[in-house]
Enzyme design. Sequence first.
Site, PDB file in Angstrom:
ATOM      1  N   ASN A   1       0.866  -1.184   0.000  1.00 20.01           N
ATOM      2  CA  ASN A   1       0.000   0.000   0.000  1.00 20.01           C
ATOM      3  C   ASN A   1       0.902   1.234   0.000  1.00 20.01           C
ATOM      4  O   ASN A   1       1.478   1.583   1.029  1.00 20.01           O
ATOM      5  CB  ASN A   1      -0.893  -0.039   1.253  1.00 20.01           C
ATOM      6  CG  ASN A   1      -1.730   1.227   1.386  1.00 20.01           C
ATOM      7  OD1 ASN A   1      -1.784   2.053   0.464  1.00 20.01           O
ATOM      8  ND2 ASN A   1      -2.377   1.386   2.527  1.00 20.01           N
TER       9      ASN A   1
ATOM     10  N   LYS B   1       0.126   4.208  -0.213  1.00 18.84           N
ATOM     11  CA  LYS B   1      -0.521   5.395   0.393  1.00 18.84           C
ATOM     12  C   LYS B   1      -0.296   6.607  -0.522  1.00 18.84           C
ATOM     13  O   LYS B   1      -0.250   6.446  -1.733  1.00 18.84           O
ATOM     14  CB  LYS B   1      -0.020   5.612   1.824  1.00 18.84           C
ATOM     15  CG  LYS B   1      -0.170   4.338   2.665  1.00 18.84           C
ATOM     16  CD  LYS B   1       0.030   4.560   4.134  1.00 18.84           C
ATOM     17  CE  LYS B   1      -0.176   3.238   4.880  1.00 18.84           C
ATOM     18  NZ  LYS B   1      -0.069   3.382   6.324  1.00 18.84           N
TER      19      LYS B   1
ATOM     20  N   HIS C   1      -9.613   1.425   4.966  1.00 20.17           N
ATOM     21  CA  HIS C   1      -8.330   1.595   5.667  1.00 20.17           C
ATOM     22  C   HIS C   1      -8.539   2.580   6.825  1.00 20.17           C
ATOM     23  O   HIS C   1      -9.303   3.537   6.700  1.00 20.17           O
ATOM     24  CB  HIS C   1      -7.263   2.114   4.698  1.00 20.17           C
ATOM     25  CG  HIS C   1      -5.886   2.042   5.282  1.00 20.17           C
ATOM     26  ND1 HIS C   1      -5.426   2.973   6.189  1.00 20.17           N
ATOM     27  CD2 HIS C   1      -4.882   1.144   5.122  1.00 20.17           C
ATOM     28  CE1 HIS C   1      -4.188   2.640   6.552  1.00 20.17           C
ATOM     29  NE2 HIS C   1      -3.841   1.534   5.918  1.00 20.17           N
TER      30      HIS C   1
ATOM     31  N   GLU D   1      -6.867   4.944   7.905  1.00 16.12           N
ATOM     32  CA  GLU D   1      -6.597   6.353   7.608  1.00 16.12           C
ATOM     33  C   GLU D   1      -7.805   7.001   6.939  1.00 16.12           C
ATOM     34  O   GLU D   1      -8.083   8.183   7.141  1.00 16.12           O
ATOM     35  CB  GLU D   1      -5.334   6.459   6.736  1.00 16.12           C
ATOM     36  CG  GLU D   1      -4.085   6.143   7.560  1.00 16.12           C
ATOM     37  CD  GLU D   1      -2.908   5.609   6.764  1.00 16.12           C
ATOM     38  OE1 GLU D   1      -2.928   5.706   5.519  1.00 16.12           O
ATOM     39  OE2 GLU D   1      -1.964   5.086   7.386  1.00 16.12           O
TER      40      GLU D   1
ATOM     41  N   GLU E   1      -5.274  -4.755  10.828  1.00 18.03           N
ATOM     42  CA  GLU E   1      -4.294  -3.672  10.943  1.00 18.03           C
ATOM     43  C   GLU E   1      -4.548  -2.878  12.220  1.00 18.03           C
ATOM     44  O   GLU E   1      -5.308  -1.888  12.200  1.00 18.03           O
ATOM     45  CB  GLU E   1      -4.426  -2.719   9.734  1.00 18.03           C
ATOM     46  CG  GLU E   1      -3.964  -3.301   8.429  1.00 18.03           C
ATOM     47  CD  GLU E   1      -3.373  -2.225   7.516  1.00 18.03           C
ATOM     48  OE1 GLU E   1      -2.307  -2.489   6.941  1.00 18.03           O
ATOM     49  OE2 GLU E   1      -3.935  -1.130   7.386  1.00 18.03           O
TER      50      GLU E   1
ATOM     51  N   GLY F   1       2.688   2.417  10.861  1.00 16.66           N
ATOM     52  CA  GLY F   1       3.645   3.509  10.703  1.00 16.66           C
ATOM     53  C   GLY F   1       4.392   3.858  11.978  1.00 16.66           C
ATOM     54  O   GLY F   1       5.032   4.901  12.063  1.00 16.66           O
TER      55      GLY F   1
ATOM     56  N   SER G   1       3.656  -1.986  10.362  1.00 15.74           N
ATOM     57  CA  SER G   1       5.108  -2.015  10.547  1.00 15.74           C
ATOM     58  C   SER G   1       5.757  -3.334  10.137  1.00 15.74           C
ATOM     59  O   SER G   1       6.723  -3.784  10.767  1.00 15.74           O
ATOM     60  CB  SER G   1       5.476  -1.663  11.994  1.00 15.74           C
ATOM     61  OG  SER G   1       5.066  -0.343  12.291  1.00 15.74           O
TER      62      SER G   1
HETATM   63  P1  13P Z   1       3.137   0.527   7.679  1.00 16.37           P
HETATM   64  O1  13P Z   1       3.608  -0.768   7.078  1.00 16.37           O
HETATM   65  O2  13P Z   1       3.868   1.717   7.158  1.00 16.37           O
HETATM   66  O3  13P Z   1       3.071   0.450   9.168  1.00 16.37           O
HETATM   67  O4  13P Z   1       1.612   0.733   7.160  1.00 16.37           O
HETATM   68  C1  13P Z   1       0.712  -0.282   7.324  1.00 16.37           C
HETATM   69  C2  13P Z   1      -0.508   0.041   6.570  1.00 16.37           C
HETATM   70  O5  13P Z   1      -1.285   0.890   6.941  1.00 16.37           O
HETATM   71  C3  13P Z   1      -0.742  -0.697   5.311  1.00 16.37           C
HETATM   72  O6  13P Z   1      -2.035  -0.482   4.832  1.00 16.37           O
END
Ligand code: 13P
Length: 260
Positions: A11, A13, A101, A103, A173, A179, A215
């Site tokens: 992803n 992002k 997601h 976010e 997640e 992150g 992560s």
């Molecule tokens: P990270 O791998 O950067 O922690 O992000 C995870 C994520 O949100 C994948 O959709």
Amino acid sequence: MSARRPLVIGNWKMNLDFVEGLHLVQQLGVLMKNRPVEHVDVVVAAPFVDLRSVSSIVESERFAIALGAQHVNAHENGPHTGEISTSMLKRLNVEWVIVGHSERRMHYAMSEEIVRETLAAVVRAGQHAVLCVGEELSIRENATYHEHVTAQLTSALHGLEERFHDLVTVAYEPLWAIGTGVNATSDQVREMTTFLRAELHERSFTSAKVIYGGSVNSDNAASLIAESDIDGFLVGGASLKAESFYAILRACDDCYAVKR
Ligand code: 13P
């Protein structure tokens, strides 16, 4: 011991413009051609504006990479300024769509209802939906995370016709792991995958894969996939570099070969 074929989704992002995206996929494709990851389904979920160029290179170079989107609008078309529909994605050979997601739920007012409508639109278009569920730190700390993800699952899958069940994948997640550099431990992941699988079985989603995100990187992927009973990963930061993403693919490929 038998294992299901792992699925690894990068992803991106809101990172990488289309030139950078092309470059990354080119590098990744070369690594995968030099030493194929035969037992892993590989997806990159690129920003909308990167999809066309990424799709072209994947097709022309015949890379074993499927295309994903990070979001989609549930409507077919019409007055939705700034939005993208499933049919637009299909024309670009997008086969996977991330739905709900954290976010988007947190920062873009994606309610449970919109998550449900989006998931339904994706699978009705014949695309794979990757439903994200997971709890924030306070919920983990007061130990109500089972109830939290159950509620997310129940709401998102409510009323979905059985013929679409095969198109659903669930990504666990936890927000505290996204992150942050602090991944959930293998024990924590295993506990949640076991729990989510049971919940999915109860709702007759018998073939749904359960993957983990938060992560994941080239250092922890091998132990997580070996010890956690997961079907793969949803990778953020570590998917932005070909080498680190490829290392995660390798870890999954090696693990599958051993477990099979
Ligand atoms: P990270 O791998 O950067 O922690 O992000 C995870 C994520 O949100 C994948 O959709």
